[in-house]
Motif scaffolding. Structure first.
Motif, short mmCIF file in Angstrom:
data_model
loop_
_atom_site.label_atom_id
_atom_site.label_comp_id
_atom_site.label_asym_id
_atom_site.label_seq_id
_atom_site.Cartn_x
_atom_site.Cartn_y
_atom_site.Cartn_z
N LEU A 1 0.82 -1.21 0.00
CA LEU A 1 0.00 0.00 0.00
C LEU A 1 0.86 1.25 0.00
N ALA A 2 1.99 1.19 0.67
CA ALA A 2 2.86 2.36 0.75
C ALA A 2 3.51 2.68 -0.58
N THR A 3 3.80 1.62 -1.37
CA THR A 3 4.51 1.84 -2.62
C THR A 3 3.57 1.92 -3.83
N ALA A 4 2.29 1.60 -3.65
CA ALA A 4 1.34 1.65 -4.76
C ALA A 4 1.23 3.08 -5.29
N PRO A 5 1.26 3.23 -6.62
CA PRO A 5 1.19 4.59 -7.19
C PRO A 5 -0.20 5.22 -7.11
N LEU A 6 -1.20 4.42 -6.70
CA LEU A 6 -2.58 4.87 -6.68
C LEU A 6 -3.26 4.30 -5.44
N LEU B 1 -6.28 -3.69 -22.66
CA LEU B 1 -6.23 -4.59 -21.51
C LEU B 1 -4.83 -5.14 -21.21
N PRO B 2 -4.00 -5.41 -22.23
CA PRO B 2 -2.63 -5.86 -21.92
C PRO B 2 -1.85 -4.88 -21.04
N ASP B 3 -2.15 -3.57 -21.15
CA ASP B 3 -1.49 -2.59 -20.27
C ASP B 3 -1.80 -2.89 -18.81
N LEU B 4 -3.07 -3.27 -18.55
CA LEU B 4 -3.48 -3.55 -17.18
C LEU B 4 -2.93 -4.88 -16.70
N ASP C 1 0.87 -3.49 -12.36
CA ASP C 1 1.41 -4.00 -11.10
C ASP C 1 1.05 -3.06 -9.94
N ASP C 2 0.65 -3.61 -8.84
CA ASP C 2 0.35 -2.89 -7.60
C ASP C 2 -0.94 -2.08 -7.63
N ILE C 3 -1.69 -2.11 -8.76
CA ILE C 3 -2.92 -1.30 -8.79
C ILE C 3 -4.15 -2.11 -9.18
N ARG C 4 -4.03 -3.42 -9.32
CA ARG C 4 -5.17 -4.19 -9.84
C ARG C 4 -6.34 -4.19 -8.85
N GLY C 5 -6.05 -4.21 -7.55
CA GLY C 5 -7.11 -4.10 -6.56
C GLY C 5 -7.81 -2.75 -6.66
#
Length: 305
Positions: A4-9, A243-246, A252-256
């Protein structure tokens, strides 16, 4: 906790931008423009930096929101889509267009081609050049002018039709709008081509296509319906295409966060289309045009100081 600390969003940012996306994609005030300007206004600098990057986690996030918005439109208009899809295959089998559903199917097919081609060729370049707060503010101002000009031109056309109608003693009364079923296929291409303008952050897809529909003589409710039907396949296709971008490293780190933001966007979009369908039975684009002018000018000043 480290994730959570490193997630960009953050999840809060995902919900806020998701709701904004669901509303502004359908309200004629530019979802892309607001997704660029909102982080700037709220001081979310990491999102601002990610907007126009060649490899953008923010674009990957927006892909999920767009797909959710398209799904909301499909759910709302599912009966129309069933008739359109059946009409499409029926017209191919018969090799002619006979019913309103068949005509609508080909209006959508032909109206989608121009923005599909232009989007594939130029979307990336336009995003990296113009998906910046200062440019989005200017284009949002232009969007306001387009909406107000469209209403003004439509009123002039109504006056001319009324004069001609009364001059020739027709019994049409004051009903000067066209039925959607009378739209010619070349007019569908004209209306659909207006979606190209939405590749510029700040110009509204629904606003541009509604104005184009009004200029062809449709009333606001029919112009809105055609606009949203045209938007659905292109929003969905753009989302699936990206969709391949996601699924790749940009996601990474933002799918949730994408999942939560997409749920927010889908709910907001469904509520928005229900509201707008009632709104455009009696009202016009003018309030949205004024909003875009005010916010566009204010944000142009804000981003230039």
């Amino acid at each position: 906790m480290l994730l959570l600390a490193t997630a960009p969003l953050t999840y809060l940012q995902a919900i806020v931008i998701g709701i904004a996306q669901g509303v502004t994609e359908l309200f004629p005030i530019s979802s892309l423009g607001h997704s660029v300007l909102l982080p700037e206004l709220l001081g979310w600098d990491r999102l601002v930096t990610g907007q126009s990057a060649d490899e953008s986690f923010y674009l990957a996030f927006l892909v999920g929101l767009h797909v959710a918005t398209a799904i909301a439109l499909l759910v709302f208009f599912w009966q129309d889509w069933v008739m359109v899809i059946v009409g499409f295959f029926t017209s191919i089998r018969r090799r002619r267009i006979e019913s309103p559903a068949e005509r609508m199917a080909w209006l959508l097919v032909l109206g989608t081609i121009p923005v599909g081609v232009v989007g594939l060729l130029f979307e990336h370049n336009l995003r990296t050049i113009f998906a910046k707060p200062a440019a989005a503010a200017i284009f949002l101002t232009i969007n306001g002018l387009i909406l107000l000009a469209g209403e003004r031109l439509r009123r002039r056309a109504e006056v001319r039709k009324l004069v001609l109608s009364h001059g020739h003693h027709t019994d049409q009364g004051d009903d000067v709008s066209r039925d959607l079923d009378t739209l010619e296929l070349k007019e569908g291409v004209f209306v659909g081509s207006a979606q190209v303008l939405a590749l510029f952050a700040g110009i509204s897809r629904s606003g541009a296509t509604m104005v184009a529909g009004l200029l062809r003589g449709l009333d606001h409710e029919d112009a809105m319906r055609l606009s949203f039907m045209l938007a659905t396949p292109i929003i969905l296709a753009a989302g699936v295409y990206k969709l391949p971008d996601l699924l790749g490293h940009n996601g990474d780190d933002i799918r949730g966060q994408v999942l939560i933001g997409s749920i927010a966007a889908g709910i907001a979009a469904y509520i928005s289309v229900r509201f707008l369908q009632r709104y455009f039975r009696t009202s016009t684009l003018t309030p949205f045009g004024i909003y875009c002018l005010v916010v566009g000018i204010a944000m142009t000043v804000y981003t230039s100081v």
